[in-house]
Design a protein around this motif. Sequence first.
Motif, mmCIF file in Angstrom:
data_model
loop_
_atom_site.group_PDB
_atom_site.id
_atom_site.type_symbol
_atom_site.label_atom_id
_atom_site.label_comp_id
_atom_site.label_asym_id
_atom_site.label_seq_id
_atom_site.Cartn_x
_atom_site.Cartn_y
_atom_site.Cartn_z
ATOM 1 N N LYS A 237 -12.741 37.638 -22.873
ATOM 2 C CA LYS A 237 -11.554 38.065 -23.126
ATOM 3 C C LYS A 237 -11.670 39.315 -23.153
ATOM 4 O O LYS A 237 -10.852 39.851 -23.509
ATOM 5 C CB LYS A 237 -11.069 37.040 -24.597
ATOM 6 C CG LYS A 237 -11.315 36.051 -24.822
ATOM 7 C CD LYS A 237 -10.822 35.055 -25.922
ATOM 8 C CE LYS A 237 -10.962 33.206 -25.899
ATOM 9 N NZ LYS A 237 -10.398 32.709 -27.287
ATOM 10 N N VAL A 238 -12.539 40.351 -23.534
ATOM 11 C CA VAL A 238 -12.449 41.437 -23.863
ATOM 12 C C VAL A 238 -13.025 42.410 -23.032
ATOM 13 O O VAL A 238 -14.116 41.949 -22.694
ATOM 14 C CB VAL A 238 -13.412 41.971 -24.983
ATOM 15 C CG1 VAL A 238 -13.747 43.104 -25.484
ATOM 16 C CG2 VAL A 238 -13.033 40.938 -26.648
ATOM 17 N N ALA A 239 -12.696 43.177 -22.491
ATOM 18 C CA ALA A 239 -12.938 44.377 -21.497
ATOM 19 C C ALA A 239 -14.255 44.476 -21.353
ATOM 20 O O ALA A 239 -14.542 44.780 -22.743
ATOM 21 C CB ALA A 239 -12.019 45.245 -20.959
ATOM 22 N N ALA A 240 -14.840 45.087 -20.424
ATOM 23 C CA ALA A 240 -16.332 45.268 -20.468
ATOM 24 C C ALA A 240 -15.946 47.139 -20.979
ATOM 25 O O ALA A 240 -15.676 47.147 -21.135
ATOM 26 C CB ALA A 240 -16.765 45.379 -18.920
ATOM 27 N N LYS A 241 -16.942 47.149 -21.594
ATOM 28 C CA LYS A 241 -17.313 48.848 -22.598
ATOM 29 C C LYS A 241 -16.465 48.606 -23.499
ATOM 30 O O LYS A 241 -16.480 50.015 -24.368
ATOM 31 C CB LYS A 241 -17.315 49.424 -21.235
ATOM 32 C CG LYS A 241 -18.292 49.913 -20.657
ATOM 33 C CD LYS A 241 -18.800 50.527 -19.744
ATOM 34 C CE LYS A 241 -18.861 50.742 -18.665
ATOM 35 N NZ LYS A 241 -20.140 52.287 -17.752
ATOM 36 N N LYS A 242 -15.163 47.580 -24.055
ATOM 37 C CA LYS A 242 -14.723 47.310 -25.429
ATOM 38 C C LYS A 242 -15.947 47.032 -26.632
ATOM 39 O O LYS A 242 -15.990 45.966 -26.310
ATOM 40 C CB LYS A 242 -13.422 47.153 -25.142
ATOM 41 C CG LYS A 242 -12.375 47.894 -23.291
ATOM 42 C CD LYS A 242 -12.322 49.123 -24.639
ATOM 43 C CE LYS A 242 -11.643 50.200 -24.117
ATOM 44 N NZ LYS A 242 -10.286 51.173 -24.630
ATOM 45 N N LEU A 243 -14.776 46.886 -28.059
ATOM 46 C CA LEU A 243 -15.644 46.926 -28.768
ATOM 47 C C LEU A 243 -14.709 45.662 -29.342
ATOM 48 O O LEU A 243 -13.970 45.209 -29.202
ATOM 49 C CB LEU A 243 -15.383 47.371 -29.679
ATOM 50 C CG LEU A 243 -16.167 47.271 -31.281
ATOM 51 C CD1 LEU A 243 -16.908 47.701 -31.715
ATOM 52 C CD2 LEU A 243 -14.967 47.412 -32.598
ATOM 53 N N ILE A 244 -15.918 44.783 -28.874
ATOM 54 C CA ILE A 244 -15.498 42.888 -29.488
ATOM 55 C C ILE A 244 -16.090 42.485 -30.987
ATOM 56 O O ILE A 244 -15.062 41.993 -31.644
ATOM 57 C CB ILE A 244 -17.110 41.786 -29.200
ATOM 58 C CG1 ILE A 244 -16.795 42.231 -27.818
ATOM 59 C CG2 ILE A 244 -16.649 40.735 -29.692
ATOM 60 C CD1 ILE A 244 -18.057 40.992 -27.002
ATOM 61 N N LYS A 245 -17.059 43.907 -32.173
ATOM 62 C CA LYS A 245 -16.948 43.385 -33.114
ATOM 63 C C LYS A 245 -17.776 44.396 -33.930
ATOM 64 O O LYS A 245 -18.766 44.794 -33.206
ATOM 65 C CB LYS A 245 -17.380 41.749 -33.786
ATOM 66 C CG LYS A 245 -18.718 41.855 -33.123
ATOM 67 C CD LYS A 245 -18.856 40.283 -33.908
ATOM 68 C CE LYS A 245 -20.540 39.767 -33.238
ATOM 69 N NZ LYS A 245 -21.016 38.608 -33.487
ATOM 70 N N GLN A 246 -17.613 45.180 -35.248
ATOM 71 C CA GLN A 246 -18.293 45.580 -36.163
ATOM 72 C C GLN A 246 -18.634 45.279 -37.447
ATOM 73 O O GLN A 246 -17.985 43.939 -38.532
ATOM 74 C CB GLN A 246 -17.168 46.507 -36.030
ATOM 75 C CG GLN A 246 -18.003 48.147 -37.202
ATOM 76 C CD GLN A 246 -17.156 48.974 -37.182
ATOM 77 O OE1 GLN A 246 -16.103 48.956 -36.639
ATOM 78 N NE2 GLN A 246 -17.072 50.519 -38.131
#
Length: 506
Positions: A237-246
């Motif tokens: 669902k999340v594009a590559a190199k983008k943050l999923i969670k912190q």
Amino acid sequence: MHQLRFVREGYCLMSDFLSNFTNDNYGNKQPRKKERHSDKSPLEETSTEERTNDSVELNGKENEQKSQLNNPTEKKDQHKTSASSQPIFDEDTQTITDPTYRKKQIRKKLLIAVSAIIVLMGCLFAYYQFSTVKVPDFVGKNVSEVREWGVDSGVKISPEQVYDFDEKINAVVKQNQTAGKRMKKKDKLIVQTSLGPDPKELIALPTFEEMTITQAQEWIESNKAENVTISEEYNDKVAAKKLIKQEFSQKDFDKKKYKREDQMILTYSKGKEVFEKNIAMPDFKKKDKGKLDEWVKANEIKATVKWVDSDEEKGKVLTQSVEPTVKVAKRECLSFTISKGKPIIVPDFSLYNKNTVEEITGLTVQVNEKFSDSVSFGGLLSQSVEAGKKYYEGEPLPTITVEYSVGQPYLRSYIGELEGDLAERFFNDYQSKGANITYTTYRTPSSEPKGTVVKMSLYNEFVSTDYHVSIGISDGSKASEVPKYQEDELDKELPETKDSLEDIAN
């Protein structure tokens, strides 16, 4: 005698040598012995000549000094002659004068003095070299190198730790001795070593959701936030190199109070994982599920399993979504149907009655009867396990309780029975079958034996499952009289006889 003469001659020679340095008007003249033949022995001839030369030389010097005082011009001419550096032979005094002798003596003394100074300076230099050591430039180097140098050079090292943003941990930041110069071995070399950046320093966190993984790594390096960990995982669902969670090590952490020592994990997406289809699909039909599980785990296949009823043995594979030998990829989604075996199904007992329940096999059934105001006689009231419930091999089977209706309660007549039997009769006839039929008793005069039921408020009729009846019990006070219930029966059956009896009684 010879020894005395040698001493005297040595004294004369030493006196002559010293006079060359005390006489201010010394003309750099060196007596030369006149060659002549003598019949004397070489030793005596040498001594005589030396004494003669010494006397001639002394006389010559006195005459020379007098002539110089009386005739200045002669003195000048003499200096000119000396300046010519040519040996002068004086026939009258029989001496030869060397004009370079004085210079040679001065040069000799200077050479001795310079040599002595050089030796002394060499000793001082050697002592200086031995008691001191040249200090290297340790800034930026590891403190272990400083310690090794201190051991080899005999210098005591005194490290001091300080926080420094620019230098690595244990790197030298500053030293108290200038690099390249020498220091005494007895002095201490104080070096300041880096502890790295200050862990207590507050750091403003950026919005990582708007940053790529590369930008996040650059931020970590520029701020030296070594306690920040970046992990990557595949995500559809999340594009590559983008943050999923912190995430932070503490729950409900205030981002505004973030310090370099705090733990933080940034999880970035690697995008959707794509695998090559290079795994041959086996044929699992009619094989045990255990073999399927091993293959799925080894190849990281996402398997969807559906259990279905079948005549096959429990745990056997019935179908698979991909045919055998077809190539599949790692983590590909596949579906399988597995046999649950042939089940035992709980029937709908409304299709049976208490007499036909015995036809059901494989189940333990307990049949009960119960009064009901709404269900007619023989109808099903309830079953403890719902119809259609399936039990498979290996599962425990329960005892199923089934209740059938016996209709509305029919209130019987208990006239003529003893009061002591009523509780048992009401329980067996009504309460044991779910009807809440209750009663109360009262005493009434009667010719029946005492304790006999002689009256009921209602009997021989259908009543509801929740009903109360009043029962009259004989007190035996009219035991000689005809019982009332008998009189009532006579009134109904023989009215004429009753009239006749009344007439007789009158």
